[in-house]
Design an enzyme around this catalytic site. Sequence first.
Site, PDB file in Angstrom:
ATOM      1  N   GLU A   1       0.394   0.690   3.787  1.00  0.00           N
ATOM      2  CA  GLU A   1       0.483  -0.900   4.206  1.00  0.00           C
ATOM      3  C   GLU A   1       0.927  -1.241   3.150  1.00  0.00           C
ATOM      4  OE1 GLU A   1      -3.245  -1.957   2.187  1.00  0.00           O
ATOM      5  OE2 GLU A   1      -4.734  -1.594   4.236  1.00  0.00           O
TER       6      GLU A   1
ATOM      7  N   GLU B   1      -7.870   4.067   7.555  1.00  0.00           N
ATOM      8  CA  GLU B   1      -8.891   3.124   6.844  1.00  0.00           C
ATOM      9  C   GLU B   1      -9.843   2.789   7.497  1.00  0.00           C
ATOM     10  OE1 GLU B   1      -8.049   1.244   3.176  1.00  0.00           O
ATOM     11  OE2 GLU B   1      -5.574   2.594   3.314  1.00  0.00           O
TER      12      GLU B   1
HETATM   13  C1  BG6 Z   1      -7.323  -1.416   1.342  1.00  0.00           C
HETATM   14  C2  BG6 Z   1      -6.109  -0.692   0.206  1.00  0.00           C
HETATM   15  O1  BG6 Z   1      -6.725  -2.288   1.983  1.00  0.00           O
HETATM   16  O2  BG6 Z   1      -8.413  -2.127   1.127  1.00  0.00           O
HETATM   17  C3  BG6 Z   1      -6.828   0.283  -0.823  1.00  0.00           C
HETATM   18  O3  BG6 Z   1      -5.054   0.509   0.738  1.00  0.00           O
HETATM   19  C4  BG6 Z   1      -7.823  -0.942  -0.675  1.00  0.00           C
HETATM   20  O4  BG6 Z   1      -6.040   0.513  -1.499  1.00  0.00           O
HETATM   21  C5  BG6 Z   1      -8.896  -1.770   0.101  1.00  0.00           C
HETATM   22  O5  BG6 Z   1      -9.044  -0.390  -2.601  1.00  0.00           O
HETATM   23  C6  BG6 Z   1     -10.078  -2.447  -0.644  1.00  0.00           C
HETATM   24  O6  BG6 Z   1     -10.052  -3.538  -0.996  1.00  0.00           O
HETATM   25  P1  BG6 Z   1     -10.912  -3.978  -1.638  1.00  0.00           P
HETATM   26  O7  BG6 Z   1     -10.709  -5.572  -2.836  1.00  0.00           O
HETATM   27  O8  BG6 Z   1     -12.450  -4.436  -1.320  1.00  0.00           O
HETATM   28  O9  BG6 Z   1     -11.233  -2.607  -2.976  1.00  0.00           O
END
Ligand code: BG6
Length: 460
Positions: A165, A363
């Site tokens: 990202e 992801e």
């Molecule tokens: C993703 C990232 O976009 O979101 C991760 O690559 C991150 O590193 C994940 O932990 C979740 O984000 P959050 O803010 O909901 O904990």
Amino acid sequence: MLTFPKDFVWGSSTSGPQSEGRVAGDGKGENLWDYWYSLEPDRFHGQIGPETTSTFYLNYEKDIDLLLETGHTIFRTSIQWSRLFPKGVGEVNQTALAFYRKVFSLIKDKGIELMVNLYHFDLPFELQKIEGWENRAIVDAYQAYARFCFENFGDLVDRWITFNEPIVPVECGYLYDYHYPNKLDAKAAAQVAYHTQLASSLAVKECHAVNSAYKIGIVLNLTPAYPRSQHPADLKAARIAELFQAKSFLDPSVKGEYPQELVAILKEHDLLPTYRPEDLDVIRQHKVDFLGINYYQPLRVAAPRYLPHPDAPFQPDFYYDHYVMPGRKINPHRGWEIYEKGIYDIAQSIKEDYGNIEWLLTENGMGVEGEEKFRENGFIQDDYRIDFIKGHLKELHRAIEEGSNCKGYLLWTFIDCWSWLNAYKNRYGLIELNLETQERIIKKSGHWFKELSQNGGFEP
Ligand code: BG6
């Protein structure tokens, strides 16, 4: 039964900084998160910083067993640059070299495909001191680091990733006040984005030079920008939002060139980065072999309601407002919209506009605050997460049936992990982490995920 192709892989993603933790004597150098936390701990949820995380550094053997227990056939993590090269360049931390070789070998021994990312928002602090990615010297430092990794771990890694990202540090650190160095300087943002892209293309070059059979890609957080309506002003807002948010890295990485309209907008605002003409050949010649795509929620936009103040620093959302669609489906435990069809739309766009390049969903996941309230009979009954995954997989399956070249699904994440500003507020794991005892307990979704992987699909 919705069945996925035979070679489709199932697993999850994490990152080094969010899972490993720091241990006295491990030789890790500071990265910009370690530094920022020491400076402004209040900016981190509950003042919980990056030093502990989920202790993978100490527990990796048991954790790798848990990968098998939750049905993983692929796993993504990242090398911490500041662990391997504590100062970013120069002396190698031999303890780190041995650590990563041990971890990667163990994963391979279990028959799990390994995807390794080189950079997950974690610049070594020594390099941030000299203006970080604004400084072209960082591109050289990253290129050397990347080459070292290909040479020293290439025999164990199935798929390399240059950056996770990359738009996030640009936005959060240079356009808005979320991440260090909290600059609000669009000119610096454009330079950082450009240097990051150049570094990514150079890593592709180095990777193939070390071994032409190695596979390397980039992970991008993509979503089409959905316009509020078909009004020409809303359509324009969506087109420009997508240029900044997605195409700024997608086009140079996959097509080898920047979108002309983005270049024209940057020129108009006097934001073009400093570059050397030969860089553009590097970007043109060294395209990625595959893409990783992260998808959590859609981007919805509308034409801006107000003119920006003439003295305000430039931000891409001069061109669009974020739009909250009435009646949207929402994850009430995180506040994010759930829009499963986004996956299908991404797949279609990659198929039609980006040559149907091979990709993996790297992801996707559901963050839940206060997840302990769902504990019953000793473990978390996260049916909402199973439904979330199923909903997205249905759309992915539809896209694959129609010819999309998607090769795998990786959930965020396997064990609940620390997150940049949110610490452990939003739990995402297939496995619960008890912060006091560091005990790992498989959630209902973890058992379900194993069946999903073993069956290669699920009953919708
Ligand atoms: C993703 C990232 O976009 O979101 C991760 O690559 C991150 O590193 C994940 O932990 C979740 O984000 P959050 O803010 O909901 O904990």
